[in-house]
Scaffold this active site. Structure first.
Site, PDB file in Angstrom:
ATOM      1  N   HIS A   1      -7.075  -5.905   2.286  1.00 40.10           N
ATOM      2  CA  HIS A   1      -5.981  -5.276   3.033  1.00 40.10           C
ATOM      3  C   HIS A   1      -5.354  -6.325   3.949  1.00 40.10           C
ATOM      4  CE1 HIS A   1      -6.809  -0.886   2.336  1.00 40.10           C
ATOM      5  NE2 HIS A   1      -8.015  -1.346   2.092  1.00 40.10           N
TER       6      HIS A   1
ATOM      7  N   ASP B   1       0.852  -1.184   0.000  1.00 37.45           N
ATOM      8  CA  ASP B   1       0.000   0.000   0.000  1.00 37.45           C
ATOM      9  C   ASP B   1       0.895   1.243   0.000  1.00 37.45           C
ATOM     10  OD1 ASP B   1      -3.213   0.546   1.016  1.00 37.45           O
ATOM     11  OD2 ASP B   1      -1.778   2.214   1.095  1.00 37.45           O
ATOM     12  N   ILE B   2       0.530   2.206  -0.816  1.00 37.20           N
ATOM     13  CA  ILE B   2       1.370   3.413  -0.961  1.00 37.20           C
ATOM     14  C   ILE B   2       1.350   4.287   0.295  1.00 37.20           C
ATOM     15  CG2 ILE B   2      -0.335   5.010  -1.982  1.00 37.20           C
ATOM     16  CD1 ILE B   2       1.825   5.584  -4.169  1.00 37.20           C
TER      17      ILE B   2
ATOM     18  N   HIS C   1     -10.293  -5.512  -3.226  1.00 35.63           N
ATOM     19  CA  HIS C   1      -8.956  -5.720  -2.676  1.00 35.63           C
ATOM     20  C   HIS C   1      -9.046  -6.098  -1.207  1.00 35.63           C
ATOM     21  CE1 HIS C   1      -9.915  -1.415  -2.297  1.00 35.63           C
ATOM     22  NE2 HIS C   1      -9.247  -1.446  -1.148  1.00 35.63           N
TER      23      HIS C   1
ATOM     24  N   GLU D   1     -12.156   3.400  -1.204  1.00 35.08           N
ATOM     25  CA  GLU D   1     -11.868   4.503  -2.119  1.00 35.08           C
ATOM     26  C   GLU D   1     -11.603   4.006  -3.535  1.00 35.08           C
ATOM     27  OE1 GLU D   1      -8.636   6.639  -0.354  1.00 35.08           O
ATOM     28  OE2 GLU D   1      -9.868   7.307   1.332  1.00 35.08           O
ATOM     29  N   VAL D   2     -10.967   2.850  -3.638  1.00 33.14           N
ATOM     30  CA  VAL D   2     -10.657   2.287  -4.960  1.00 33.14           C
ATOM     31  C   VAL D   2     -11.667   1.189  -5.258  1.00 33.14           C
ATOM     32  CG1 VAL D   2      -8.916   1.151  -6.373  1.00 33.14           C
ATOM     33  CG2 VAL D   2      -8.199   2.813  -4.641  1.00 33.14           C
TER      34      VAL D   2
END
Ligand code: 5GP
Length: 110
Positions: free
Chosen positions: A100, A30-31, A98, A93-94
């Site tokens: 986490h 994760d960025i 996905h 948000e995306v």
């Protein structure tokens, strides 16, 4: 269909720190990490969210969990947290499914 940032990461159009890839899944850092280790596992087959999972795609969340479990075992990570954010109200948000993966343990190569 709208392309998300994760479509572009999957297609290698934008860079990501990939930690694992096979024919079904891509996992990358994760960025904006919220734990010592914060990874995102995405299926190569697109589904926007848990809210969009159908009987035909219901295997995908379980598949992501199994890949995360295997990754943790192989990297010697004993404890971790797995979360799916679902929709805007769930903090998603995306809009690309996905998982986490968060741990206060460090991946050995880091
Ligand atoms: P969500 O809030 O949708 O469940 O989680 C999306 C996650 O993707 C966030 O934790 C965010 O930091 C991460 N993220 C957003 N854009 C990028 C990107 O371009 N690269 C990477 N590696 N992670 C991203």
């Amino acid at each position: 269909m709208e392309q998300t940032i994760f479509h572009r990461i999957l297609q290698k159009e934008i860079p990501a720190s990939v930690v694992y890839e096979d024919e079904e899944v891509l996992a990358f850092k994760d960025i904006h990490p919220k734990a010592t280790t914060h990874l995102l596992f995405i299926p190569k087959h697109f589904v926007a969210s848990i809210a969009d999972v159908t009987p035909e795609t219901a295997h995908l969340p379980g598949m992501l969990i199994l890949k995360a479990q295997k990754f943790a075992k192989e990297k010697g990570i004993q404890g971790y947290k797995l979360t799916f954010h679902v929709g805007k109200g769930g903090g998603q948000e995306v809009m690309y499914l996905h998982l986490h993966f968060l741990s206060e343990e460090r991946v050995s190569e880091d």
